[in-house]
Structure formats: structure tokens, C-alpha cells
Design an enzyme around this catalytic site. Sequence first.
Site, mmCIF file in Angstrom:
data_model
loop_
_atom_site.group_PDB
_atom_site.id
_atom_site.type_symbol
_atom_site.label_atom_id
_atom_site.label_comp_id
_atom_site.label_asym_id
_atom_site.label_seq_id
_atom_site.Cartn_x
_atom_site.Cartn_y
_atom_site.Cartn_z
ATOM 1 C CB VAL A 273 -3.250 -0.713 -2.860
ATOM 2 C CG1 VAL A 273 -4.707 0.238 -2.727
ATOM 3 C CG2 VAL A 273 -3.768 -2.240 -3.011
ATOM 4 C CG PHE B 229 -1.882 -0.911 1.337
ATOM 5 C CD1 PHE B 229 -3.351 -0.695 0.773
ATOM 6 C CD2 PHE B 229 -1.405 -2.317 1.956
ATOM 7 C CE1 PHE B 229 -4.044 -1.920 1.086
ATOM 8 C CE2 PHE B 229 -2.390 -3.456 2.014
ATOM 9 C CZ PHE B 229 -3.579 -3.126 1.600
ATOM 10 C CG ASP B 230 1.443 5.924 -1.816
ATOM 11 O OD1 ASP B 230 2.501 5.941 -1.506
ATOM 12 O OD2 ASP B 230 0.627 6.650 -2.050
ATOM 13 C CE LYS B 231 2.896 8.920 4.910
ATOM 14 N NZ LYS B 231 1.953 10.134 4.953
#
Length: 856
Positions: free
Chosen positions: A725, A523-525
Site C-alpha cells: 500500500v 505499508f509505505d509511511k
Amino acid sequence: MTEKLALDLPLILPDVPDAADACVGRLQDTIKAKPGVTEVHVVPPADGPAQLCVHFDAKQLPLPRLRELVRAAGAELSGRYGHGLWAVKGITHERRARTVAETLAAIPGIVEADASATGTVRVEYDRQAIEESAILAALAKLKVTRTGVVASDDKAAHATELTHAPGDDHDHADGSKHWPGDGHDHSHGQFLGPNTELIFALTCGALLGIGWALEAFIGGFPEWLPTSLYIAAYGAGGFFTLREAIDNLKLRKFEIDTLMLVAAAGAAALGAWAEGALLLFLFSLGHALEHYAMGRAKKAIEALAELAPDVATVRRGREAVDVPVEELIVGDIVIVRPNERLPADGFVIKGSSAINQAPVTGESMPVDKVKVADAAIARAKPDMVDAASRVFAGTINGASVIEIEVTRRSNETALAKVVKMVSEAETQKSPTQRFTDKFERFFVPAVLVLAFVLLFAWVVVDEPFRDSFYRAMAVLVAASPCALAIATPSAVLSGVARAARGGVLVKGGAPLENLGSLKAIAFDKTGTLTEGRPRITDVMPTEGTSEEDLLALAVAVEALSDHPLAGAIVRDGRERLGARELPVATDLRNLIGRGVTALVGGETVWIGKAEMFGTDGIPALGDAATQAIAGLRDGGRTTMVVRRGDRDLGAIGLMDTPREAAKAALKQLHAMGITRMIMISGDHQKVAEAIAKDVGLDEAWGDLMPEDKVAAIRKLAGEDKVAMVGDGVNDAPAMANATVGIAMGAAGSDVALETADVALMADDLAHLPFAVGLSRRTRRIILQNVIVSLGVVALLVPATILGLGIGAAVAFHEGSTLLVVFNALRLLAYRDKWREERSPADGEAPQDLSLREERT
């Protein structure tokens, strides 16, 4: 020394706006072949169109020469390769779609061709070798006619929008465009309407039943009467089968239709008229029901195209006039009354209302919309409009009148792009389908050899030739892999349709299957696990600098940038400074992944990460700034250092709010068996760890530059299948290297919509467990269908060799085909159980979610 050149893709390839297009790959390959070029890749930035980034050795290839080469290659490719996605009539089932695709692909000049049983053809062709009119002529020879243009870069196609073959009886004075399933789908319509084949099949059955009853129960009739009824049954049951068999034989293809006719003719030659009529009845009935069942899945997708209204109420001066949505232009002011569907994408400029976005984003609850704070800024940067003011075509207004300003034409809306991409997805084969296609290529010839050998069984076995012939025909019928051909496409079509209805766009069978097999997700933040709306929490000036001076300088520079952190500094900084006058900043340069630099009063100003300083000729930070940064990071803050000239002015701390739905969604993914979930971020490791712990992630990898994120995904992908994501903008390179790239908030981002394999239309991570669950259900149904398809063949072949009749073989054969289609249709009823079962404390009431399922 290696240097970089970045050029806007839409300028190089003006007819190819999608960065994932095949022409982009050709352009990269063409440029890579040039001496001096070391690397070529696509970078979709946050503040503009996709860019082509070229790494080159300036000693071997001067920059001016490189620009010429890139632009020349782009012009050549853009002018040379054409693309078309057309709605057609004449493709009635999967085997026919495969025949059309293979025939087109064999034509010189056509690079790629795919066709779908839902009536969609996708072609990519070399304009130097073939024209679009020649492709349409080739389709006409296959008795396939284009009825509408879903997407094409051919200007003539857009001008006419509807093409008719000679003798076509679909002339319309208004030039209206047909879509499959809009009431004009006449693939089997002919003279008795869309159910003609079913009527013929039932007529065949009625004639067969009457003839059999006369023969078995009623005496006194001449012998020729039942035979005449059987012959008539042959005509009704074999009409469509004969027509399709002739078409296939012209193409030198030996399909199941031909086998059925040969078997029926053999039965007639042996005097078994009733059995031959039964064969044709069962086959034609199964065919007709297969078309009907596939039509149901087809309509679920086509319903998307009907969401937007045909007419919009536009303000013209002081008057409101109704105009067709096709005539709306960017800047038009549209009035939307209560309970009306919105006709276009845009932003609210007057009024407020709760809008049901479920038709586009799948969100269960209406979303409150308010007018934009500054219409001029929204007009200048429509993609940066806040979600609270952005609206989409096809959504439903609530109880208040609102006015919206149009930002996209009708063929460019998020809904239009979803329709186009779902249509393209229908033609993309999944790994299982590619496997079954290869299997059929070996299996069918083996069956033909076996049938040929059985023709001569009378030489070895003491039986008449008619019995050997009958057995060979029965084996041919039993072994025909009809169910196998439709097993995967029917499931993929239903899965893609159900996903689109739930606000998830899946681009084809491959990502639909792969998503369900994942064990790791990265996941990107920012904007994924967090709201993407950071706020200033701390302003820490160094000695001799006031807080107001620090903020004023930061606001002046960041006002020129479109980065989310820049937006937060500008918004919160202006609020803190009040009416204070800001200095004038110019010449902004973006240092990707690190920060920005600009000129203020003739001096250079740097704003960015602490890691930016002390590299590439930028002086290192002083002790005071270093200590301030360390303190902020210990508190989980994202930090931005401000320097003017050779003096550190201080640091600004920001914090982004974790998404409310993220923690619950990640918990559910863990429960579903996703064993490894990692956050990859450009933020400092301590900040990344703080957010990861808050939302419940297993790991956090911080301090990553964009190229580091790509390397991280490649490392994970080397270990196992992995999804990435993100928001689809800065994360696009990493997403492209993942097994499945997943973008959030795709309804409001063209780049996200175009670069991802799976696009969550809503800006809500809660849709991810639904997508994974649907994928897993699709994989199970595909496996069930393949087992049934091969199992029936495995049982029928030895059974027919041992004496099972043709009629029984056809009954099992067609029954298995219908079974796999109706099994696939169960996906249309797939329910998002997790969201339904969430308690009100989690943000949604169960009754609201069940209503969402009923609406969708």
C-alpha cells in the site's frame, strides 16, 4: 562499471501513457536483448512522467548509441502496436464473449483480444500485419458492431467516435457516442425493443400452454391444432437459439445452443412436440433472464459514465456561456452553481463550498473546498495542488457558487479514467475463471463422447433407438456447463461494480480474488500511514551558523524540488523567515532516496539524509551534526542535514502526523485476519518504529532505499501473498512486485491510478477494510457458484442416464444458471458494515454512513 540512463516514457512511447501497458513490457524486453544492457525497469517519479531506467555497461554500449537504440525501439513499438477498448453490441452472454475473443485472437496480427458479456472488446494488434478497419470487419462478420470508443490510440477512431456497419440503423445526425446501457443497447432489441427475446420466450410458453390445455382438458378440436401451436412455439422459442447456433457452427463451435436445437429436433422427430417446445421455452426464458440479470450488473458500471454533466457554464470575458463538456480546454474558468455536478477536474479559484465527492472517491461526508493560495503556482503544477482546493468531475457542489479552473479535458478526468479502467477490468480473467475455462476444454469433449456412446445403448440394452437417442440428448443438455461459464464472470463484474461505487477501483478479477486471500500487507509511511504533510519541528544549526541562515539556504534549494519534505521546508521555512531575502539556487539534482544537491553562490549545497554523507565522494558528517541527528531521531523526527561546500551548517527535524483513520483501519484489518502488517520506509529505523508503534503496526523496516523496498516486497512475496500500500508514485516499483499493489489518493494522481492493481480513490486508508471485505465476499460467492454449477451437472448426468426427461433437465440446467447469476448480483448490495458501525468518536456518525450506502 554499470551506468544508468533515464528517459521519459511518454517521449519514447507517445501513444502509451500507461506505464503498465503491454507495449512497455515489449520495449523492456527489446532493450534487454541489446549487448551491454544489464537491467531495464520503469520508475514513475514524483515530479514528472514515468521513466524508463536502463542499466548498461558504457564500455560495451556507449551512451549516445544507447539513446539511439532506445528511441528507435520506442518509435518502432509506438508506431507498430495499436490498442483499442470499444463498446460494442452483439455480445449477449459470457459464452458469446468467449467466442468473440477466441475468434479475434486467432486472426494473424492480433496480439491480444478479450471480450466481456457487458459489451466491451479490448484488442491489441500489430499495425504492420492488420489495420483497425480489418478488425472491425472481422467483428462485423461475428455480428458484433462497435458503438463507441472507450479508449483507443487510433486517431481516426477518436475523430469519428462512432462507426456503423452496413445496414446498421443507428445513424445519428449529431454523431453522438453510444455506451452500453445508455438507452441504445440493442443487442437483443431488434424490432420489439430491448426485451424482444423475453417476449419471444413468453410467447413460446403461452403457445405451449394453450396447446397443452386443448390437448388435456378440452375436446372437440382437430388433432392438428395443438400440434400447430407446438410448432409455432418452436418458432418463437427457437428463433434466437437458432440464430446463435448458426453463428457458432459457422465458427466450427458446438455450443449449448446447438445441443438444445438438436434435442428439440430429436423430440419432434419422435413425435414429442410438446416436450420439445417445453425444452425451447425453458431454455429461451432462462437465456432472456440471464441477459436481464447481467444487465443489472452492467448498468451499475455504466452509471459511472453518466455522473459528469453534459454541459458546463464557462466564463468568457464578462459573460457566462454554456458549452458541451467535450469542448472544455485546460485553463477554462467554469462556474458551478449550488447542487450542480462539477463538469471537469480542476482547482477552485473563487469561492468556497462543501463538495460531495462520494460519486468518485466514496467518501461519506462532504469535503470543504477553498480557493488556492496561489493560482499561478497551481496552474504551473496542477498535480501538486492541495486536496483542499482540488476538485473532480462528477462530484456534487454544496450550497455555494464556486469557480474552478480546468486542469484536464473531459476524456482525461479522474472519472473518465475510472470508467475506462473499469471497462478494461471487465475483460481481465480471474484465476478461478482461467481454471474453469481449462476445465471446460476437457469436460465438453468428454460429454460429447459420452453422448455418442449412449446413442448406441439400444445395441446393449433391450430398448428402441428412440429411447437411446432421447437419453443421449438429455445427457447433452444436462452436462452443458452454462452455469460454470457464467459463475465467475458474473461475480467479478458485480464485485468490480460495487467496489467502483464505493470509491475503490479494482483492475480485474485477479486482484479482486487475490486481495481477499492476503495474510500480509506492507505499508509505505509518508502519505499512507501519515498525512504526507510534514512540518518543521526543530532547526539545529552548528556553531557559527544562525538558524535564519540555515533555513534561508534550505528554503532556496528545496524550492526547486517537488518532494513532500522539500515542500514542508519551503512552507514552514518561509513562514519563520518572514520577508527575509533568499539566496539564489540553481542546478538542482535529485539523488533518489537520499536528498538533493544544488549550486548557491558558486558553492555546492547538499541537503538530505545523514546516510548520504560519507558515500559517493561526499565528505562524512562532523561530530556536531552527527550528534544533532542522533538526538532528533531519538525523538522520532525525520532529519535533513544541510551542508555548504565543506562545512556542515546544521540539521532540520520534521515530523509527519499519523492519519486519524489509520489506527482504526489497521485494527480492523487485524480483526479480519491479516496476521502480518509491516511498514517499509526510507526513514531512519527509530523514526519508522515510532510511527509504527503509534498506528499499531506489527513491524517497521526503516533505512530502505527504493531498490531496498523492492527487495523487501520480493522477500515477503516469497513467503506468502502480500499487498503493498502506497501513494503509487515513489512506491510503484515495490507495488509492481507485490501480489496486489494498492494506491491511495488515486483520484488526484495519474500515476497512482495507472500503476496500482487496486486504487483507493480517496486519500483515506479507511477504504482498505472495505476492499478486503468485498474481495472475501466475492471469493465466497465465486466458490458457491462453482460448487452449484458442478454439483448440478454431477447430479443431472447420472439422473438423465437413469431416465430423467429433457424438460426436467433443462429446468434444472437453466435454474442453476440463473441461480449463480442472481447469487453474484448480491455483491451489488454489499455493505461496508465496519464503517457503518464506527462510532461518532471515530470520526463518522452511523447515520451518515447509511446515507452514503443509499446514495451509492
